[in-house]
Design an enzyme around this catalytic site. Structure first.
Site, PDB file in Angstrom:
ATOM      1  N   SER A 132       0.723  -1.153   0.116  1.00  0.00           N
ATOM      2  CA  SER A 132      -0.028  -0.016   0.096  1.00  0.00           C
ATOM      3  C   SER A 132       0.874   1.397  -0.047  1.00  0.00           C
ATOM      4  CB  SER A 132      -0.859   0.126   1.212  1.00  0.00           C
ATOM      5  OG  SER A 132      -1.387   1.252   1.486  1.00  0.00           O
ATOM      6  N   TYR A 155      -2.102  -0.813  10.392  1.00  0.00           N
ATOM      7  CA  TYR A 155      -2.070  -1.273   8.808  1.00  0.00           C
ATOM      8  C   TYR A 155      -0.926  -0.803   8.399  1.00  0.00           C
ATOM      9  CZ  TYR A 155      -3.565  -1.138   4.198  1.00  0.00           C
ATOM     10  OH  TYR A 155      -3.503  -1.315   2.749  1.00  0.00           O
TER      11      TYR A 155
END
Length: 253
Positions: free
Chosen positions: A132, A144
């Site tokens: 990401s 995350y």
């Protein structure tokens, strides 16, 4: 018709929806034998795709899948570690259980996949890890972001360790892509993301899948250890601060 992945055997995790679902179908269309793995039942049928229930955090599940591949095909040509979970808690509020779960799915799952399946791979094979743009920024979602940074480290180490065997390992880093995972992002935040993206739009799953097809194909045989953002230019100017501020405005601390 020329098919770029003809007769290649490829595993895709997180294949039940979003990028993973489109990718599995795209790979099959390109001639691959696709092993679509997910905890959730895959809601589509396509020639060339076999469905397997898999918990990416379970070593036993990976071993079972390896034995099935060995008995069915005797080899593996590609692995896409796409399975992932989101967590938007900040540094001061994330609990240890959520932290550990993010790392377990987003990074440890890829480690288990590589450890278990790479012995089936030979020179010319390719591994693609889906991270990401949170892995190249100081993103506020601490569990995350940290787990995706860890995935980058795993990818780098794997490209070093597997390179002498002729196995390539690369990392794709999507930006804001319209998928079920991002469907609950508030509109005000989406507007900020688009506003900070030079190309002026959200990405679509097909913006990611074309690159992955290339990295799995024989067209990319000298690309390994690469980290490729697919974000419309978003990380070209590091604009994550305003996204973090927007979340605070709407009360998400």
């Amino acid at each position: 018709m020329y098919r770029r992945l003809a007769k290649k055997v490829i595993v895709v995790t997180g294949a039940a929806g979003g990028i993973g679902a489109l990718l599995a179908q795209t790979l099959a269309h390109q001639g691959a034998y696709v092993i679509a793995a997910d905890l959730t039942k895959i809601p589509y049928n396509s020639a060339g795709i076999s469905q397997h229930k898999l918990d990416v955090t379970s070593e036993a599940d990976w071993i079972q899948l390896r034995e099935w591949i060995k008995n069915r095909y005797g080899k593996l040509d590609g692995l896409v570690n796409n399975a992932g979970i989101s967590n938007r808690d900040r540094l001061g509020t994330v609990c240890l259980g959520e932290w550990n779960q993010a790392f377990s799915v987003n990074c440890t799952g890829a480690l288990l996949a590589i450890q278990t399946l790479s012995p089936l791979m030979s020179a010319g094979s390719s591994i693609v890890n889906i991270a990401s743009i949170a892995a190249i920024t100081g993103h506020y979602a601490v569990a995350y972001s940290s787990s995706k940074w860890a995935l980058r480290g795993l990818s780098r180490a794997a490209s070093l360790e597997l390179g002498p065997k002729g196995i390539r390992v690369n990392t794709v880093m999507p930006g804001a892509i319209e998928t079920p995972m991002t469907s609950n992002v508030p509109a005000s935040v989406t507007d900020k993301l688009v506003g900070e993206t030079p190309l002026g739009r959200l990405g679509q799953p097909e913006d990611i899948t074309g690159l992955i097809v290339y990295l799995l194909s024989d067209e990319s045989t000298f690309i390994s250890g690469a980290e490729i953002p697919v974000d419309g230019g978003h990380t070209g100017h590091c604009g994550m601060k305003s996204v973090s501020d927007a979340m605070r405005v709407i009360g998400i601390e």
